[in-house]
Design a protein around this motif. Structure first.
Motif, PDB file in Angstrom:
ATOM      1  N   MET A 174       0.152 -26.840 -33.141  1.00 23.24           N
ATOM      2  CA  MET A 174       0.763 -25.905 -34.098  1.00 23.24           C
ATOM      3  C   MET A 174       2.166 -26.355 -34.466  1.00 23.24           C
ATOM      4  N   PHE A 175       2.902 -26.754 -33.434  1.00 21.02           N
ATOM      5  CA  PHE A 175       4.274 -27.227 -33.653  1.00 21.02           C
ATOM      6  C   PHE A 175       4.279 -28.498 -34.503  1.00 21.02           C
ATOM      7  N   ALA A 180       3.490 -27.597 -38.063  1.00 23.12           N
ATOM      8  CA  ALA A 180       4.583 -26.864 -38.707  1.00 23.12           C
ATOM      9  C   ALA A 180       5.764 -27.765 -39.038  1.00 23.12           C
ATOM     10  N   CYS A 185       9.763 -24.396 -31.023  1.00 20.50           N
ATOM     11  CA  CYS A 185       8.504 -23.719 -31.379  1.00 20.50           C
ATOM     12  C   CYS A 185       8.792 -22.315 -31.885  1.00 20.50           C
ATOM     13  N   LEU A 193       7.312 -21.575 -35.600  1.00 24.09           N
ATOM     14  CA  LEU A 193       6.033 -20.881 -35.761  1.00 24.09           C
ATOM     15  C   LEU A 193       6.173 -19.529 -36.451  1.00 24.09           C
ATOM     16  N   THR A 194       5.198 -19.235 -37.299  1.00 22.15           N
ATOM     17  CA  THR A 194       5.184 -17.937 -37.969  1.00 22.15           C
ATOM     18  C   THR A 194       4.529 -16.905 -37.038  1.00 22.15           C
ATOM     19  N   GLN A 252       0.878 -17.548 -36.697  1.00 26.31           N
ATOM     20  CA  GLN A 252       0.571 -18.651 -35.779  1.00 26.31           C
ATOM     21  C   GLN A 252       0.702 -18.210 -34.325  1.00 26.31           C
ATOM     22  N   LEU A 253       1.733 -17.411 -34.064  1.00 30.11           N
ATOM     23  CA  LEU A 253       1.910 -16.885 -32.706  1.00 30.11           C
ATOM     24  C   LEU A 253       0.707 -16.053 -32.287  1.00 30.11           C
ATOM     25  N   LEU A 255      -2.132 -18.267 -31.460  1.00 30.18           N
ATOM     26  CA  LEU A 255      -1.876 -18.888 -30.158  1.00 30.18           C
ATOM     27  C   LEU A 255      -2.277 -17.953 -29.018  1.00 30.18           C
TER      28      LEU A 255
END
Ligand SMILES: [Fe+2]
Length: 146
Positions: free
Chosen positions: A64-65, A68, A130, A134-135, A138-139, A142
Motif C-alpha cells: 500500500m505504501f 501510494a 505510512c 495512506l488514505t 486504505q487504512l 488494511l
C-alpha cells in the motif's frame, strides 16, 4: 477533509505489537534456564507472532505504501524486507536449536539487537510515512485484511 480515524493509527498499532512481541521474547529468555517447557511455548508464541507481524507488513502495509508513494523496488520497504528475511532465518535457527537442546544464546542476542534497530527504523520512519501516505479507505482495507 476531516478525518475521524485515530491519529497515527499505523504507528500506534504496529508499535504496540512490537512491544508485545519484545515482551514475549524477553519472558522466553528469562525462563529458558529454569522453566524449559514454558520457555519453548513462549518462544513459539513469539516466533509465530513476529512472523504474522512481518506478513502484515510485507503483504498488506508495504504494498500500500509503495503504491501510494510510487516507491517500488527501492526506498525503505526494500531495506525492511531484506531485514525480515534475516529475522525469519534467525527465528527458524533458534527454533531448531531449541528442539535439539543446543545453546542459542549468541543467536538470541544477535536477534534482539537486530530487532531493536529494525523496529526503531519502522516506528520512527516507515510507519510515520505510512500514516502520512495512506488514505482512510486504505487504512480500512488494511485492518479488514489483517
Ligand atoms: Fe518489520
Amino acid at each position: 477533509m476531516e478525518s475521524t480515524v485515530v491519529q497515527n493509527l499505523v504507528t500506534q498499532f504496529f508499535s504496540v505489537d512490537h512491544e508485545r512481541l519484545d515482551f514475549l521474547f524477553r519472558m522466553y529468555r528469562e525462563n529458558k534456564q529454569n522453566q524449559r517447557y514454558k520457555a519453548v511455548l513462549l518462544f513459539d508464541k513469539f516466533s509465530e507472532g513476529l512472523k504474522r507481524h512481518i506478513r502484515w507488513e510485507e503483504e498488506l502495509l508495504f504494498p500500500m505504501f509503495e503504491k501510494a508513494t510510487g516507491m517500488n523496488g527501492s526506498g525503505p520497504t526494500m531495506v525492511m524486507r531484506h531485514e525480515h528475511d534475516k529475522i525469519r532465518a534467525m527465528l527458524d535457527e533458534i527454533s531448531e536449536s531449541l528442539k535439539n537442546d543446543d545453546h542459542s544464546e549468541a543467536l538470541e542476542k544477535a536477534l534482539s539487537e537486530l530487532l531493536l534497530l529494525h523496529n526503531e527504523k519502522e516506528e520512527q520512519v516507515l510507519y510515520v510515512q505510512c500514516d502520512r501516505a495512506l488514505t482512510e479507505e486504505q487504512l480500512l482495507t488494511l485492518f479488514l485484511d489483517m
